[in-house]
Design an enzyme around this catalytic site. Structure first.
Site, short mmCIF file in Angstrom:
data_model
loop_
_atom_site.label_atom_id
_atom_site.label_comp_id
_atom_site.label_asym_id
_atom_site.label_seq_id
_atom_site.Cartn_x
_atom_site.Cartn_y
_atom_site.Cartn_z
CE LYS A 22 42.11 47.38 39.45
NZ LYS A 22 41.90 46.74 38.15
CB SER A 23 37.22 51.43 37.10
OG SER A 23 37.23 50.05 37.36
NE ARG A 27 36.23 53.53 32.34
CZ ARG A 27 36.49 52.27 32.70
NH1 ARG A 27 37.41 52.01 33.61
NH2 ARG A 27 35.82 51.26 32.15
NE ARG A 98 43.43 39.23 31.27
CZ ARG A 98 43.24 40.13 32.23
NH1 ARG A 98 44.23 40.45 33.05
NH2 ARG A 98 42.06 40.71 32.38
CG ASP A 293 35.91 43.37 38.47
OD1 ASP A 293 36.18 42.35 37.82
OD2 ASP A 293 36.34 44.50 38.16
CE LYS A 391 46.10 42.76 37.80
NZ LYS A 391 45.08 43.70 37.36
#
Length: 408
Positions: A22-23, A27, A98, A293, A391
């Site tokens: 996902k990271s 990007r 947030r 994480d 998610k």
């Protein structure tokens, strides 16, 4: 949807395919929006990446990214650079709690035009895109790396590039290095010396190219936990992974050796094998500032094995989908754990007792659901709101069932 996990036993020697990080995906999606000649293989199928794609493709004024925190930060930077476009970006109720002020302040220093529509320092935001001509900005070094990466990703499209100074001790360095490596890989010049990062403006167009995303190490963490909680000799092969990874969570292979799990790499897959039982007198001490994480997974693994565990460097967990430190303490204590937390640390006392048939609340946090699920190898338990896993890992429960978990 709640899922009941009855006490389970794994099929041995299973193979699992996990989609892209996902990271890395988020990007690269932003870089693809800036440089359309980039093609991407193995994009994450997570909700966050799907929302990121839809937002970047949308021509609407209102962009709703729901719970996707990475998308909120990256897109705030992106829309600030889209000259002549007026965008409102919003999200879920939790997203509106947030903080984003640090990033907004930095973008405004560069010349961005951003307005808070409800509460100062928090989404939703109105962003009027323009050419950003300033190029020097400073940030506290211990903030979320996503603020830093958001600036670095747009930097080569700024008129004069970017000179970013980080003040104090830097946290989450692997995520910053991931961003810089992806920029370098597509032909953008960067440097990171001391506390200063420089990204040169992109004078010549980026060449047409295809980038393949490595599979997600955060998702692999749940299989590390499963093997740690299994019998000696149990193994799982997961792909596609590299021994030398851009992802900070690849530290899992070293951490889980302490729990008796050995990692071997072959081609683009890795095999996790339980080679030894954990010493019950073991005390695990970890600084996870570069890989926060995986804290939930490690904490649950340690508790499930009955070993003492102390983790520090967890200050960013308080502003995630939920306050993950409080959530971990609450749910582990339901299971019978003794847990102490501070604003940046978590301690789990060694215990051999695990309460059965506990209902684990997930707080709209995908990692709470997935981190606790491996305990189904030890005791029956219920994961509430289990579909929250979409998610980051939509096929999580299907993969769990495939390797032998008894789900209802």
């Amino acid at each position: 949807m709640d899922i009941s996990i009855q006490k389970s036993k794994l099929h041995n020697r299973q193979e699992i395919q996990i989609t892209g990080s996902k990271s890395e995906s988020n990007r690269l999606l932003l870089l693809q929006a800036l440089f359309p000649q980039i093609s991407i293989n193995n994009i994450s199928n997570s909700d966050d990446s799907v929302l990121m794609q839809k937002a970047l493709e949308s021509k609407e004024q209102l962009i709703d990214i729901h719970h996707a925190g990475t998308a909120m930060r990256f897109l705030t930077a992106y829309f600030s650079t889209q000259q002549g476009r007026d965008t409102i970006i919003t999200g879920s109720t939790r997203m509106k709690e947030r903080p984003i002020k640090i990033l907004v302040d930095a973008l405004e220093t560069l010349g961005a035009d951003i307005t808070y529509l409800e509460n100062d320092g928090f989404p939703p935001l109105q962003i009027k895109g323009k050419t950003l001509t300033a190029f020097k900005v400073a940030l506290e070094a211990n903030v979320s790396s996503q603020y830093i990466s958001a600036l670095l990703l747009i930097a080569s499209k700024l008129q004069n590039g970017l000179e970013l100074t980080l003040i104090g001790k830097i946290t989450s360095v692997p995520y910053i290095n991931m961003t810089l490596s992806l920029l370098n890989n597509i032909g953008i010049t960067t440097s990171f010396e001391g506390n200063t990062i420089i990204v040169k403006p992109n004078v010549t167009e980026v060449k047409a190219q295809t980038v393949t995303v490595e599979s997600d190490w955060s998702s692999a963490s749940y299989f590390y936990s499963i093997i740690a909680l299994s019998d000696i000799g149990t193994e799982i092969t997961i792909s596609s992974y590299k021994e030398k990874s851009l992802q900070g969570d690849s530290v899992l292979s070293d951490i889980y050796e302490k729990f008796g799990v050995y990692t071997s790499f072959e081609a683009e897959s890795m095999t996790l094998k339980k080679t030894a039982n954990c010493d019950l007198n073991l005390s695990i001490d970890l600084d996870l500032k570069n890989a926060p994480d995986i804290a939930q997974t490690v904490a649950v693994t340690a508790f499930g094995l009955g070993v003492e565990c102390t983790m520090v460097g967890l200050h960013t967990l308080k502003i995630k989908e939920t306050d993950r430190l409080v959530a971990l303490k609450t749910e582990l204590e339901k299971l019978g754990a003794e847990v102490l937390i501070t604003n940046q640390s978590l301690y789990v006392k060694a215990s051999t007792k695990i309460n059965t048939d506990v209902k684990i609340a997930t707080y709209n946090d995908h990692r709470m659901a997935m981190a606790f699920a491996p305990l189904g190898l030890k005791v029956p338990l219920v994961i509430e709101n289990a579909d929250v896993v979409s998610k980051s890992y939509p096929q999580f429960w299907e993969d769990f069932k495939a390797i032998g978990f008894n789900l209802k």
